[in-house]
Design a protein around this motif. Sequence first.
Motif, mmCIF file in Angstrom:
data_model
loop_
_atom_site.group_PDB
_atom_site.id
_atom_site.type_symbol
_atom_site.label_atom_id
_atom_site.label_comp_id
_atom_site.label_asym_id
_atom_site.label_seq_id
_atom_site.Cartn_x
_atom_site.Cartn_y
_atom_site.Cartn_z
ATOM 1 N N SER A 75 0.856 -1.184 0.000
ATOM 2 C CA SER A 75 0.000 0.000 0.000
ATOM 3 C C SER A 75 0.896 1.239 0.000
ATOM 4 N N GLU A 77 1.333 3.059 2.436
ATOM 5 C CA GLU A 77 1.905 3.194 3.779
ATOM 6 C C GLU A 77 2.706 1.988 4.263
ATOM 7 N N SER A 78 2.560 0.830 3.607
ATOM 8 C CA SER A 78 3.225 -0.360 4.137
ATOM 9 C C SER A 78 3.409 -1.436 3.073
ATOM 10 N N HIS A 80 4.782 -5.944 2.965
ATOM 11 C CA HIS A 80 5.252 -7.155 3.639
ATOM 12 C C HIS A 80 6.212 -7.867 2.687
ATOM 13 N N ASP A 100 8.135 -6.418 7.820
ATOM 14 C CA ASP A 100 6.946 -5.605 7.629
ATOM 15 C C ASP A 100 7.417 -4.155 7.651
ATOM 16 N N THR A 102 6.837 -0.007 7.158
ATOM 17 C CA THR A 102 5.857 1.065 7.247
ATOM 18 C C THR A 102 6.540 2.400 6.964
ATOM 19 N N ARG A 103 5.791 3.271 6.350
ATOM 20 C CA ARG A 103 6.300 4.608 6.048
ATOM 21 C C ARG A 103 6.269 5.444 7.322
ATOM 22 N N ARG A 104 7.336 6.188 7.560
ATOM 23 C CA ARG A 104 7.388 7.095 8.723
ATOM 24 C C ARG A 104 6.693 8.376 8.420
#
Length: 104
Positions: A75, A77-78, A80, A100, A102-104
Amino acid sequence: MQRLDVPVDRPYRHLSLHLYDREREEWSLYWSDARTGVLFPAVSGRFRDGRGEFHGDDTHDGKEVRVRFVWSGISAESAHWEQAFSVDGEETWVTNWIMDLTRR
């Protein structure tokens, strides 16, 4: 399977190079990390229906292995990612690294 949690105070430095071959419509992913400075052999494949699967040949602990990278859950934002090895011609896979992101 072991989980690798990289502490925030000890960054893991690596390089990932992704090259796209327009004729074959296929990606080649190369990986290197600061511990060895070696560019590992490429895994190649493509993205379909929100999932990327890539395969290649390498060695681990002196043994030839087939390597598989899988990208999923992608996505804005993230994402896997999993790495798995096979030593029996892709009959079975042992997942040995999961991330996993994730965007900061």
